[in-house]
Design a protein around this motif. Sequence first.
Motif, short mmCIF file in Angstrom:
data_model
loop_
_atom_site.label_atom_id
_atom_site.label_comp_id
_atom_site.label_asym_id
_atom_site.label_seq_id
_atom_site.Cartn_x
_atom_site.Cartn_y
_atom_site.Cartn_z
N GLN A 150 1.12 -1.08 0.02
CA GLN A 150 0.24 -0.29 -0.28
C GLN A 150 1.45 1.04 -0.49
N LEU A 151 0.82 2.40 -0.92
CA LEU A 151 0.86 3.68 -0.90
C LEU A 151 0.97 4.14 0.60
N LEU A 152 1.49 4.38 1.54
CA LEU A 152 1.50 5.68 2.43
C LEU A 152 1.65 6.83 2.21
N LEU A 153 0.24 6.72 2.69
CA LEU A 153 0.29 8.54 2.34
C LEU A 153 0.27 9.12 3.70
N GLY A 154 -0.51 8.74 4.81
CA GLY A 154 -0.47 9.99 6.36
C GLY A 154 -1.53 10.92 6.14
N ARG A 155 -1.75 11.62 7.13
CA ARG A 155 -2.69 12.71 7.49
C ARG A 155 -2.26 13.51 6.00
N ASN A 156 -4.15 13.41 5.48
CA ASN A 156 -3.93 14.46 4.32
C ASN A 156 -2.57 14.53 3.08
N GLY A 157 -1.75 13.06 3.17
CA GLY A 157 -1.45 12.78 2.38
C GLY A 157 0.45 12.80 2.27
N GLY A 158 -0.06 14.20 3.70
CA GLY A 158 0.64 14.57 3.60
C GLY A 158 2.20 13.10 4.01
N ALA A 159 2.72 12.42 4.27
CA ALA A 159 3.51 11.33 4.75
C ALA A 159 5.00 11.45 3.17
N ASN A 160 5.76 11.11 4.04
CA ASN A 160 6.76 10.92 3.19
C ASN A 160 7.66 11.99 2.88
N GLU A 161 7.44 13.29 3.10
CA GLU A 161 8.66 14.41 2.40
C GLU A 161 9.62 14.00 3.30
N ILE A 162 10.35 12.92 2.02
CA ILE A 162 11.78 12.70 2.53
C ILE A 162 13.13 13.18 2.47
N GLY A 163 12.72 14.14 1.75
CA GLY A 163 13.76 15.50 0.92
C GLY A 163 13.80 16.35 2.56
N HIS A 164 12.92 17.07 3.05
CA HIS A 164 13.42 17.06 4.63
C HIS A 164 13.59 16.77 5.38
N MET A 165 14.26 15.47 5.53
CA MET A 165 14.75 15.27 6.69
C MET A 165 15.89 15.84 7.17
N THR A 166 16.36 15.77 8.86
CA THR A 166 17.17 16.69 8.74
C THR A 166 18.37 15.75 8.91
N ILE A 167 19.52 16.07 8.35
CA ILE A 167 20.88 15.92 8.04
C ILE A 167 21.94 16.36 8.85
N GLN A 168 21.59 17.52 8.64
CA GLN A 168 22.84 18.34 9.77
C GLN A 168 22.63 20.04 10.14
N ARG A 169 22.18 19.63 11.25
CA ARG A 169 21.58 20.64 11.89
C ARG A 169 21.61 22.20 12.15
N ASP A 170 23.78 22.38 11.25
CA ASP A 170 24.10 23.52 11.12
C ASP A 170 24.17 23.55 9.28
#
Length: 324
Positions: A150-170
Amino acid sequence: MMKWLIGVDLGGTQLRVIRTDHRGKIHAQERVPTAAADGPTAVVEQIEALINAVTSAIDRAAITGVGVGAPGPVDPVAGVVLETPNLQGWRNVPLRALLEERITLPVTIGNDANAAALGEWLFGSGQGLHHFVYVTISTGIGGGVIMHDQLLLGRNGGANEIGHMTIQRDGPVCGCGNVGCWEALASGTALARAATLALNRGRDSLIPQLADAEPIKAQHVAAAARRADPLAQRLIAQAGELIGIGMVNLLHIYAPERIAVGGGMAKDWDLFAPHVRRIVVEDAMPPYRTTPIEPARLGGNVGVLGAAALVTQHTGLAAQRDRP
Ligand SMILES: [Zn+2]
């Protein structure tokens, strides 16, 4: 009777519509420049005209449905395009309702990255898998996740904005306003920026010659690396490591059977792959280290085939819609 899916890839510059069978073979296609400046009604009229063109030779009763992949945040349950910077005047546009009114076929809409993930899973490198992650790396980073078929959608289809996971806080500032997001560090844009900075510091390299007076792009860095340019090779290694850090997170979170990589950077995946693999082997926990991370297979058709694949989600989304 042969059954058909209609896929609509609504891009900021190009609108593409296909008719495909249920195995992902394209039988008819049309494309026009998107009337992006003329507002939603003009674009809906364009979509209607192209759907008519790709279905003129068939019985419309044989069409299972129409899927539309749209850029930016989309609420797939409500069928609404929430906001998209590439299309003027598009804010909370009830695209599904607008289209269904005109074409009298069931319409499913989705975010283009989620659609691409679904398409690659059904028709490309994810075929037959139950748990699959698709990552697109080009000017930004996006993607979608299939878990338990199944495609993971989350609330309002907002799941998986994977490009915006924080990799480096500074790290560098991202287009989303946050700092150190994966896409701010590891996208094609980020690689081009790193190359430009290094060259501005006077580093010797083949990259400017390959760019030929144009602004430097990721592909120029890759081309220079293929000619054993030391700076380009170092930049590719750094980019590969940063891509790898995000991949480790995805492996730990989703435990997919495979990760497929699409987008412009996937064309040079052979250059990044050894660096990505090194980080995965160093940083991922042992059970995750051998998961294949490979180029996607649908290439330039991933957008339209993904949009067509959205039709398969229609029943599930309708059930969510009708839930009290
Ligand atoms: Zn961001």
